[in-house]
Motif scaffolding. Structure first.
Motif, PDB file in Angstrom:
ATOM      1  N   MET A 277     126.327 114.740  69.953  1.00 16.27           N
ATOM      2  CA  MET A 277     125.143 115.439  69.725  1.00 16.27           C
ATOM      3  C   MET A 277     124.603 115.149  68.342  1.00 16.27           C
ATOM      4  N   CYS A 278     123.176 115.070  68.233  1.00 17.41           N
ATOM      5  CA  CYS A 278     122.818 114.858  66.870  1.00 17.41           C
ATOM      6  C   CYS A 278     122.658 116.154  66.217  1.00 17.41           C
ATOM      7  N   PRO A 279     122.387 116.124  64.991  1.00 17.63           N
ATOM      8  CA  PRO A 279     122.278 117.235  64.103  1.00 17.63           C
ATOM      9  C   PRO A 279     121.075 118.125  64.475  1.00 17.63           C
ATOM     10  N   VAL A 280     120.019 117.489  64.839  1.00 12.23           N
ATOM     11  CA  VAL A 280     118.778 118.301  65.140  1.00 12.23           C
ATOM     12  C   VAL A 280     118.853 118.815  66.539  1.00 12.23           C
ATOM     13  N   SER A 281     119.395 118.224  67.294  1.00  5.97           N
ATOM     14  CA  SER A 281     119.548 118.842  68.633  1.00  5.97           C
ATOM     15  C   SER A 281     120.637 119.967  68.696  1.00  5.97           C
ATOM     16  N   LEU A 282     121.576 120.059  67.768  1.00  5.27           N
ATOM     17  CA  LEU A 282     122.490 121.059  67.699  1.00  5.27           C
ATOM     18  C   LEU A 282     121.838 121.955  67.006  1.00  5.27           C
ATOM     19  N   ARG A 283     121.013 122.114  66.129  1.00  9.41           N
ATOM     20  CA  ARG A 283     120.158 123.023  65.256  1.00  9.41           C
ATOM     21  C   ARG A 283     119.347 123.668  66.532  1.00  9.41           C
ATOM     22  N   THR A 284     118.409 122.938  66.978  1.00  8.91           N
ATOM     23  CA  THR A 284     117.648 123.452  67.987  1.00  8.91           C
ATOM     24  C   THR A 284     118.064 124.285  69.155  1.00  8.91           C
ATOM     25  N   THR A 285     119.532 123.864  69.746  1.00  5.08           N
ATOM     26  CA  THR A 285     120.158 124.463  70.647  1.00  5.08           C
ATOM     27  C   THR A 285     120.611 125.832  70.103  1.00  5.08           C
ATOM     28  N   LEU A 286     121.195 125.877  68.835  1.00  2.00           N
ATOM     29  CA  LEU A 286     121.570 127.083  68.397  1.00  2.00           C
ATOM     30  C   LEU A 286     120.493 127.987  67.975  1.00  2.00           C
ATOM     31  N   LYS A 287     119.290 127.465  67.835  1.00  2.00           N
ATOM     32  CA  LYS A 287     118.204 128.270  67.547  1.00  2.00           C
ATOM     33  C   LYS A 287     117.842 128.968  68.574  1.00  2.00           C
ATOM     34  N   ARG A 288     117.832 128.288  69.819  1.00  2.00           N
ATOM     35  CA  ARG A 288     117.364 128.645  71.185  1.00  2.00           C
ATOM     36  C   ARG A 288     118.212 129.613  71.636  1.00  2.00           C
ATOM     37  N   THR A 289     119.538 129.329  71.378  1.00  2.00           N
ATOM     38  CA  THR A 289     120.691 130.203  71.866  1.00  2.00           C
ATOM     39  C   THR A 289     120.660 131.596  71.404  1.00  2.00           C
ATOM     40  N   CYS A 290     120.335 131.718  69.987  1.00  2.17           N
ATOM     41  CA  CYS A 290     120.100 132.776  69.267  1.00  2.17           C
ATOM     42  C   CYS A 290     118.959 133.708  69.566  1.00  2.17           C
ATOM     43  N   ARG A 291     117.912 133.086  69.895  1.00  2.57           N
ATOM     44  CA  ARG A 291     116.669 133.701  70.338  1.00  2.57           C
ATOM     45  C   ARG A 291     116.887 134.259  71.725  1.00  2.57           C
ATOM     46  N   LYS A 292     117.462 133.666  72.841  1.00  7.21           N
ATOM     47  CA  LYS A 292     117.891 134.165  74.018  1.00  7.21           C
ATOM     48  C   LYS A 292     118.925 135.277  74.155  1.00  7.21           C
ATOM     49  N   ALA A 293     119.827 135.460  73.205  1.00  5.58           N
ATOM     50  CA  ALA A 293     120.542 136.358  72.804  1.00  5.58           C
ATOM     51  C   ALA A 293     120.087 137.421  72.291  1.00  5.58           C
TER      52      ALA A 293
END
Length: 75
Positions: free
Chosen positions: A1-17
């Motif tokens: 997974m590329c760093p940008v995708s990982l950051r985006t996924t982490l950001k989205r996960t935090c928002r959902k949580a």
């Protein structure tokens, strides 16, 4: 997974949580702090993080981290 995708996924996960957004680096620091709090040997922590810090710099980091952790434990 590329760093940008990982950051985006982490950001989205935090928002959902419903929790504040954190950076990948924050997870790395938390991981190190938790290991040091459990009194894992600093060399093991350094190897797990794959850090390339000089010996004197790493000693300073670990000393400061342990000091902060012990202060928190005593509360």
């Amino acid at each position: 997974m590329c760093p940008v995708s990982l950051r985006t996924t982490l950001k989205r996960t935090c928002r959902k949580a419903g929790v504040p957004e954190i950076r990948i680096r924050d997870l790395r620091h938390t991981h190190a702090s938790l290991l040091l709090r459990q009194e894992v040997h600093s060399k093991v922590v350094q190897e797990r993080l794959g850090t390339q810090a000089s010996r004197s710099r790493w000693t300073f980091i670990v000393t400061c981290s342990r000091h902060i952790i012990m202060a928190c434990k005593s509360r």
